[in-house]
Every structure is written in C-alpha cells, then in structure tokens.
Motif scaffolding. Structure first.
Motif, PDB file in Angstrom:
ATOM      1  N   ARG A   1      43.857  18.928  49.583  1.00 28.65           N
ATOM      2  CA  ARG A   1      42.420  19.842  50.837  1.00 28.65           C
ATOM      3  C   ARG A   1      41.262  19.450  49.953  1.00 28.65           C
ATOM      4  O   ARG A   1      41.001  19.012  48.971  1.00 28.65           O
TER       5      ARG A   1
ATOM      6  N   LYS B   1      57.896  27.277  52.025  1.00 26.78           N
ATOM      7  CA  LYS B   1      58.230  26.406  53.614  1.00 26.78           C
ATOM      8  C   LYS B   1      59.097  25.176  53.754  1.00 26.78           C
ATOM      9  O   LYS B   1      60.051  25.461  54.489  1.00 26.78           O
TER      10      LYS B   1
ATOM     11  N   LYS C   1      32.492  16.928  54.410  1.00 20.50           N
ATOM     12  CA  LYS C   1      31.306  16.610  56.363  1.00 20.50           C
ATOM     13  C   LYS C   1      30.183  17.147  55.272  1.00 20.50           C
ATOM     14  O   LYS C   1      29.560  17.630  54.165  1.00 20.50           O
TER      15      LYS C   1
ATOM     16  N   ARG D   1      53.565  13.077  63.920  1.00 23.89           N
ATOM     17  CA  ARG D   1      52.821  13.942  63.162  1.00 23.89           C
ATOM     18  C   ARG D   1      51.532  14.787  63.244  1.00 23.89           C
ATOM     19  O   ARG D   1      51.067  15.808  62.831  1.00 23.89           O
TER      20      ARG D   1
ATOM     21  N   SER E   1      39.301  24.793  64.975  1.00 27.99           N
ATOM     22  CA  SER E   1      39.230  23.792  66.033  1.00 27.99           C
ATOM     23  C   SER E   1      39.543  22.219  65.337  1.00 27.99           C
ATOM     24  O   SER E   1      38.833  21.811  65.443  1.00 27.99           O
ATOM     25  N   GLY E   2      40.312  22.580  64.304  1.00 35.85           N
ATOM     26  CA  GLY E   2      40.520  21.301  63.491  1.00 35.85           C
ATOM     27  C   GLY E   2      42.572  20.632  63.856  1.00 35.85           C
ATOM     28  O   GLY E   2      42.393  21.271  64.887  1.00 35.85           O
TER      29      GLY E   2
ATOM     30  N   SER F   1      37.182  28.723  67.192  1.00 33.00           N
ATOM     31  CA  SER F   1      36.167  28.684  66.560  1.00 33.00           C
ATOM     32  C   SER F   1      35.745  27.739  65.911  1.00 33.00           C
ATOM     33  O   SER F   1      37.005  26.605  65.739  1.00 33.00           O
ATOM     34  N   ASP F   2      34.970  27.340  65.407  1.00 31.30           N
ATOM     35  CA  ASP F   2      34.905  26.705  63.737  1.00 31.30           C
ATOM     36  C   ASP F   2      33.833  27.383  62.967  1.00 31.30           C
ATOM     37  O   ASP F   2      33.664  28.619  62.773  1.00 31.30           O
ATOM     38  N   SER F   3      33.467  27.020  61.995  1.00 32.63           N
ATOM     39  CA  SER F   3      32.655  27.688  60.524  1.00 32.63           C
ATOM     40  C   SER F   3      31.475  28.793  61.255  1.00 32.63           C
ATOM     41  O   SER F   3      31.704  29.720  60.402  1.00 32.63           O
TER      42      SER F   3
ATOM     43  N   SER G   1      31.936  33.550  62.935  1.00 30.36           N
ATOM     44  CA  SER G   1      33.756  33.481  64.090  1.00 30.36           C
ATOM     45  C   SER G   1      34.857  34.442  63.734  1.00 30.36           C
ATOM     46  O   SER G   1      35.625  34.591  63.703  1.00 30.36           O
TER      47      SER G   1
ATOM     48  N   ALA H   1      42.170  29.017  61.211  1.00 31.92           N
ATOM     49  CA  ALA H   1      41.645  27.779  60.309  1.00 31.92           C
ATOM     50  C   ALA H   1      41.622  27.791  58.594  1.00 31.92           C
ATOM     51  O   ALA H   1      41.819  27.086  57.968  1.00 31.92           O
TER      52      ALA H   1
ATOM     53  N   ALA I   1      47.435  28.812  59.801  1.00 31.92           N
ATOM     54  CA  ALA I   1      46.928  28.696  58.953  1.00 31.92           C
ATOM     55  C   ALA I   1      48.586  29.240  57.760  1.00 31.92           C
ATOM     56  O   ALA I   1      49.007  30.220  58.177  1.00 31.92           O
ATOM     57  N   ASN I   2      47.574  29.125  56.701  1.00 31.05           N
ATOM     58  CA  ASN I   2      47.826  29.333  55.070  1.00 31.05           C
ATOM     59  C   ASN I   2      47.321  30.565  54.872  1.00 31.05           C
ATOM     60  O   ASN I   2      46.128  31.019  54.892  1.00 31.05           O
TER      61      ASN I   2
ATOM     62  N   ASN J   1      54.095  27.226  60.534  1.00 25.12           N
ATOM     63  CA  ASN J   1      53.572  26.397  60.328  1.00 25.12           C
ATOM     64  C   ASN J   1      54.689  25.203  59.228  1.00 25.12           C
ATOM     65  O   ASN J   1      53.414  24.108  58.906  1.00 25.12           O
TER      66      ASN J   1
ATOM     67  N   GLY K   1      54.401  20.291  60.295  1.00 20.87           N
ATOM     68  CA  GLY K   1      53.786  19.351  59.880  1.00 20.87           C
ATOM     69  C   GLY K   1      54.967  19.120  58.780  1.00 20.87           C
ATOM     70  O   GLY K   1      54.859  17.174  58.778  1.00 20.87           O
TER      71      GLY K   1
HETATM   72  N1  LIG Z   1      47.017  19.839  58.978  1.00 21.44           N
HETATM   73  C1  LIG Z   1      48.364  20.213  59.102  1.00 21.44           C
HETATM   74  O1  LIG Z   1      49.169  19.739  59.299  1.00 21.44           O
HETATM   75  C2  LIG Z   1      48.361  21.406  58.195  1.00 21.44           C
HETATM   76  C3  LIG Z   1      50.034  22.303  57.923  1.00 21.44           C
HETATM   77  C4  LIG Z   1      50.227  23.236  57.661  1.00 21.44           C
HETATM   78  C5  LIG Z   1      48.735  24.031  57.380  1.00 21.44           C
HETATM   79  N2  LIG Z   1      48.318  24.377  57.744  1.00 21.44           N
HETATM   80  C6  LIG Z   1      46.702  25.004  57.047  1.00 21.44           C
HETATM   81  O2  LIG Z   1      46.376  25.155  58.207  1.00 21.44           O
HETATM   82  C7  LIG Z   1      44.855  25.615  58.175  1.00 21.44           C
HETATM   83  C8  LIG Z   1      44.155  24.538  59.070  1.00 21.44           C
HETATM   84  O3  LIG Z   1      44.547  23.220  58.436  1.00 21.44           O
HETATM   85  P1  LIG Z   1      44.085  21.740  59.471  1.00 21.44           P
HETATM   86  O4  LIG Z   1      44.488  20.795  58.842  1.00 21.44           O
HETATM   87  O5  LIG Z   1      43.754  22.093  61.067  1.00 21.44           O
HETATM   88  O6  LIG Z   1      42.394  21.805  58.949  1.00 21.44           O
HETATM   89  P2  LIG Z   1      41.479  20.998  59.760  1.00 21.44           P
HETATM   90  O7  LIG Z   1      40.090  20.726  58.676  1.00 21.44           O
HETATM   91  O8  LIG Z   1      41.769  19.862  60.506  1.00 21.44           O
HETATM   92  O9  LIG Z   1      40.976  22.152  60.918  1.00 21.44           O
HETATM   93  C9  LIG Z   1      40.220  23.562  59.611  1.00 21.44           C
HETATM   94  C10 LIG Z   1      38.966  23.839  60.817  1.00 21.44           C
HETATM   95  O10 LIG Z   1      39.276  25.743  60.826  1.00 21.44           O
HETATM   96  C11 LIG Z   1      37.478  26.001  61.172  1.00 21.44           C
HETATM   97  N3  LIG Z   1      37.133  26.507  60.128  1.00 21.44           N
HETATM   98  C12 LIG Z   1      37.042  26.396  58.682  1.00 21.44           C
HETATM   99  N4  LIG Z   1      36.615  27.819  58.314  1.00 21.44           N
HETATM  100  C13 LIG Z   1      36.513  28.621  59.120  1.00 21.44           C
HETATM  101  C14 LIG Z   1      35.902  30.099  59.348  1.00 21.44           C
HETATM  102  N5  LIG Z   1      35.856  31.011  58.706  1.00 21.44           N
HETATM  103  N6  LIG Z   1      36.709  30.510  60.440  1.00 21.44           N
HETATM  104  C15 LIG Z   1      36.314  29.827  61.551  1.00 21.44           C
HETATM  105  N7  LIG Z   1      37.105  28.347  61.813  1.00 21.44           N
HETATM  106  C16 LIG Z   1      37.096  27.604  60.445  1.00 21.44           C
HETATM  107  C17 LIG Z   1      36.988  23.892  60.245  1.00 21.44           C
HETATM  108  O11 LIG Z   1      35.365  24.408  61.135  1.00 21.44           O
HETATM  109  C18 LIG Z   1      38.125  23.410  61.515  1.00 21.44           C
HETATM  110  O12 LIG Z   1      37.931  23.507  62.370  1.00 21.44           O
HETATM  111  C19 LIG Z   1      44.769  25.328  57.208  1.00 21.44           C
HETATM  112  O13 LIG Z   1      45.213  26.811  55.899  1.00 21.44           O
HETATM  113  C20 LIG Z   1      46.014  24.170  56.427  1.00 21.44           C
HETATM  114  O14 LIG Z   1      45.849  25.485  55.419  1.00 21.44           O
HETATM  115  C21 LIG Z   1      48.112  22.537  58.119  1.00 21.44           C
END
Ligand SMILES: NC(=O)c1ccc[n+]([C@@H]2O[C@H](COP(=O)([O-])OP(=O)(O)OC[C@H]3O[C@@H](n4cnc5c(N)ncnc54)[C@H](O)[C@@H]3O)[C@@H](O)[C@H]2O)c1
Length: 448
Positions: A93, A113, A133, A204, A237-238, A259-261, A307, A322, A347-348, A373, A376
């Motif tokens: 991260r 997990k 960012k 993936r 929205s990630g 949403s995003d942050s 958000s 998120a 999310a975690n 989750n 992944g």
């Molecule tokens: N990518 C994976 O394969 C994966 C697998 C398991 C768990 N996760 C978990 O999922 C979550 C998101 O991961 P990701 O890979 O999508 O990350 P990412 O960086 O692609 O997206 C994160 C998103 O969350 C938004 N965000 C951040 N803080 C926020 C808030 N307070 N309110 C609203 N939006 C907010 C960001 O703008 C972004 O759109 C994390 O907790 C991550 O640990 C991810």
C-alpha cells in the motif's frame, strides 16, 4: 481470565500506539476463543503468543529525487506475519497514512484471508507512506525503483510474493517488477497483478470486485434471493469498487452511488461504470468529473462533498470498498434504519467494531472483508500457478475458478459458524475457519 484474553491484554500493553492492529486483533482473538476451548493442546504449544507476533518486520529508508531535483525520503515496510501454510503473500500500500499499525493490521487479517482461499499462501503485507497522487510518472518510477532496491533482499517466488493495494496499481507494479527483474536477472513470479504482457493473469484486475459480488450472490442464493432489481451503494472508486459495481450491474442490480475521498456521486438511475473507469483508471481524476460526461438535459447525477455521508443513502446492499474505518456506528445506524439487507466488505476493515455490532444485531447479512474480498489474493495465487507451469488460462477459466473459490469460502465460513453455535455470524465463521488451518500447520511444525 481465559488464555485468549490474557494474550490479548498482553498484546494491548505491548502495542499501545498501534490502534488499527489492536482493533483487528481484538475482533479476531475474541471470536476464536471457542476454538481454544475445543483444542487445549494449542495453549500448551504457546500457539497464540506465536501467532500474534510477526515472523519478521522490515522497515527501511526509501530515498528518491523529485522532478525539481530535491531529495525526498519515505519509509518502506514489509511484514512477514505467518508462513505456516505457504510463502508470505499480501499487497503493498502506498498512501501517506501508512504506518506500522496499519501494515500490521493488514498483515494480521491477511493470514486468515489467505487461509480461507484454500490455497497454500501465508500472510504478509507492506507499503510506504509515499502517496503517488499528484506525483509525475517519472517520480513514481524513481520511487518504485528505490523501494524495490531494498525490498528485493526479502522477497522471492517461494519466500514472499507482494501485490498491489491502495495506491499500487498496474503502473506501480510494472515499475517495481522492472527493477526486481533488473537486479536479479530472473523473470520470477515475485509480484502478482503483473501486466498481461509479462506474466499476469486474466481476471486479476477484476478479481476482488467480482469475487465480492460472487460471495454475496451465494449468500443471496441461500436465501432464495438474487441481485436482480437490487439497489447497491459502493464506496470508493478504485480497483475493488469499480469491478464490484460492474459485476453487480451485470447481475441485474442498480448501483446508485460511488465515492472517492473528496465526496460521492449519486444517480437514482444508476451510475455508468465506463465513465468511472476512464476518470479513475486512465485520467487519475476526481469522482466529481463524472458530471462532465453529461450535458445539462441528460444530467441526473449529483456530486455531494464529503464521502462519509454516502451511507445515508437508501439501499438493499452496501459494499464499502474504500478504506479502513470508513463506516462508523452512525453510518451503520443509518443503513439499518434504511433497511439495508446485505453488507459485504470490499475494503479491509471498513466497518468499525461498533458498526459491525449494530449491523449484526439488526440481522443484516454481514460478510467481513477477510472472506468477501479474498478473490484478489486467490486470483493472485492462480497467477502464481500459471507462471510456474508456464501456462495462460483463458478469462473464462480463471473467472470460473474464482467463482468456485468464493462459493467455497461462503460455505466454509457458514459451516464453521454453525459448527461452533454462531449460525449466520460470518465474522466468527471466517475467523475460525481461517484460523484452524493455520493453527494445525503451526502445530505440525513445532515451536518455530
Ligand atoms: N485491490 C485489491 O485486489 C484488494 C484486495 C483485497 C482488499 N483490498 C482493499 O480494498 C480497499 C480498496 O483498495 P483498492 O485496491 O481498490 O485501492 P485503490 O487505490 O484502487 O482505490 C481506493 C479508493 O478509495 C477512495 N478513498 C480513499 N479514502 C476514501 C474515503 N475516506 N472515502 C471514500 N473513498 C475513499 C480513493 O479515492 C480510491 O477511489 C483497501 O482497503 C484494500 O486494502 C484491495
């Protein structure tokens, strides 16, 4: 005091300034207490004291030079928490909030997990307080090269295989892999989430979001229900959020908010995911830019700053995708009063302990992140299998394996919850089902 509460109290004393780690440890340890009542041999072997202590923590300096020629320094982390069932596996991260507590909580959750996926992968996690960012591609490349120059010493295809997480997508994985390949002169599978051109797996990118929907679909199916016609709110929205929303829509649901942050967008007619993909995956922009895709007559969406208020919206299914602790007690009360039926964590640890309790008490079907989750990391393990056998499976093949894994996880956690007398409590079910496999492997391997 029981054995488990003694270990937890001791851990709290030793980890005073690690609130996220303590939060995760409290939830997990309290819920696996019944396992220790059934297995007194675990206590004799000092299993829990060993389980809560990471096998290895590496913290390192990451110096890099920005576009103005100024030297910058960030902190790098890798926690190798538990390798009893396989090589450490868990994402990296990159975000300014990253610290030891956050990486420890993520690594601790990752052990269970990974165990739940049914694949032989241990638990690890890493990252940096660097935030991509606002940085140029060249700055990100220089940072990634410096980060990998040090991380290289601790990872390997049979030792520790990192992947992406918040702030680490395909661009960052590419730069990290390039540097690993350059230093080692080995085209090893040492990072999953790689580009398709250099060993990555189809699905993936979609895996965590699709997996979240597959496990929720199974929970719906067991209750003679489906996604058809359901209203869904997705935070973030990630990577996870986008593909959870996409699959939910494919199965007949309507996603009304993301949403995003900075805030959230809401459209009662449904969000159009291709626009979100363009904003987030190509332009690295803000979610408010969604409104620019519509002319005035066709604009039904609105942007709301802040958000957290996304949980005020009425929905049947909530997918927090998120970040940690984004959904607190007040948000949970709002969701319950609006009659939410299902909440699955993309999310975690997005829900605080208070929020989890409120949702469970209200009878919401609540699927915790370590189960919901896991798609992944499961697909990452499928990527490792393809790399080592030098095969590339089709999209359909990987997708059907992913679905089978998620359906299996649902039944595993459902079964464990029933077996221990906590029917429909999937927090307890996930923790127990994940823990027993790791505990038995640790017992078999002696005091190490
Ligand atoms: N990518 C994976 O394969 C994966 C697998 C398991 C768990 N996760 C978990 O999922 C979550 C998101 O991961 P990701 O890979 O999508 O990350 P990412 O960086 O692609 O997206 C994160 C998103 O969350 C938004 N965000 C951040 N803080 C926020 C808030 N307070 N309110 C609203 N939006 C907010 C960001 O703008 C972004 O759109 C994390 O907790 C991550 O640990 C991810």
């Amino acid at each position: 005091m029981s054995y488990v509460s003694d270990v937890l109290e001791d851990l709290k004393k030793k980890s005073e300034n690690q609130p996220e780690f303590i939060q995760a440890a409290t939830e997990i340890l309290e819920s696996i207490e019944p396992v220790f009542e059934k297995h007194p041999e675990y206590q004799k072997a000092g299993l829990l004291e060993r389980y809560v202590e990471p096998e290895r923590i590496v913290i390192f300096r990451v110096p890099w030079i920005d576009d103005e020629g100024k030297v910058r320094v960030n902190k790098g982390y890798r926690i190798q928490f538990n390798s009893a069932i396989g090589p450490y596996k868990g994402g990296l991260r990159f975000h300014e909030s990253v610290n030891l507590s956050i990486i420890k909580f993520l690594g601790f959750e990752q052990i269970l997990k990974n165990s739940l996926t049914g694949m032989n992968i241990g638990g690890g996690k890493g990252g940096s307080d660097f935030n991509p960012k606002g940085k140029s591609d060249n700055e990100i490349m220089r940072f990634c090269q410096s980060f990998m120059t040090e991380l290289y010493n601790y990872i390997g295809p049979d030792t520790d295989v990192p992947a992406g997480d918040i702030g680490v997508g395909s661009r960052e994985v590419g730069f990290l892999f390039g540097q690993y390949n350059r230093i080692s002169n080995e085209h090893h599978c040492v990072l999953t989430g790689s580009g398709l051109e250099y060993g990555g797996s189809l699905v993936r990118t979609e895996a965590t979001g699709y997996g979240l929907v597959y496990i929720t679909e199974e929970a719906l199916k067991q209750r003679n229900d489906s996604f058809q016609g359901k209203t869904v709110v997705v935070s973030g929205s990630g990577n996870v959020a986008i593909y959870a929303a996409e699959k939910a829509i494919m199965l007949g649901a309507k996603v009304i908010a993301m949403s995003d942050s900075s805030g959230y967008i809401y459209d009662e007619n449904g969000i159009q995911i291709p626009f979100i993909k363009e904003i987030k995956e190509i332009n690295y922009g803000r979610i408010s830019e969604y409104l620019d895709y519509f002319d005035d007559e066709n604009l039904t969406a609105k942007f709301v700053e802040g958000s957290n208020n996304i949980w005020d919206l009425k929905c049947d299914i909530a997918f927090p995708c998120a970040t940690q602790n984004e959904l607190d007690g007040d948000s949970a009360r709002k969701l319950v009063s609006n009659n939410v039926k299902y909440l699955s964590e993309g999310a975690n640890m997005p829900c605080t302990l208070e929020a989890t309790e409120i949702l469970q008490k209200a009878g919401v079907v609540y699927l915790p992140g370590k189960a919901a989750n896991a798609g992944g990391v499961a697909t990452s393990a499928l990527e490792m299998a393809q790399r080592s056998s030098k095969l590339c499976w089709s999209f359909e093949e990987v997708d059907s394996r992913l679905k089978a894994i998620m359906v299996n996880i649902y039944h595993c956690i459902d079964q464990a919850a029933k077996e221990y007398g906590f029917e429909e409590n999937y927090v307890i079910g996930s923790n127990i089902a994940g823990f027993i496999k790791v505990a038995n492997a640790m017992m078999a391997q002696g005091v190490v």
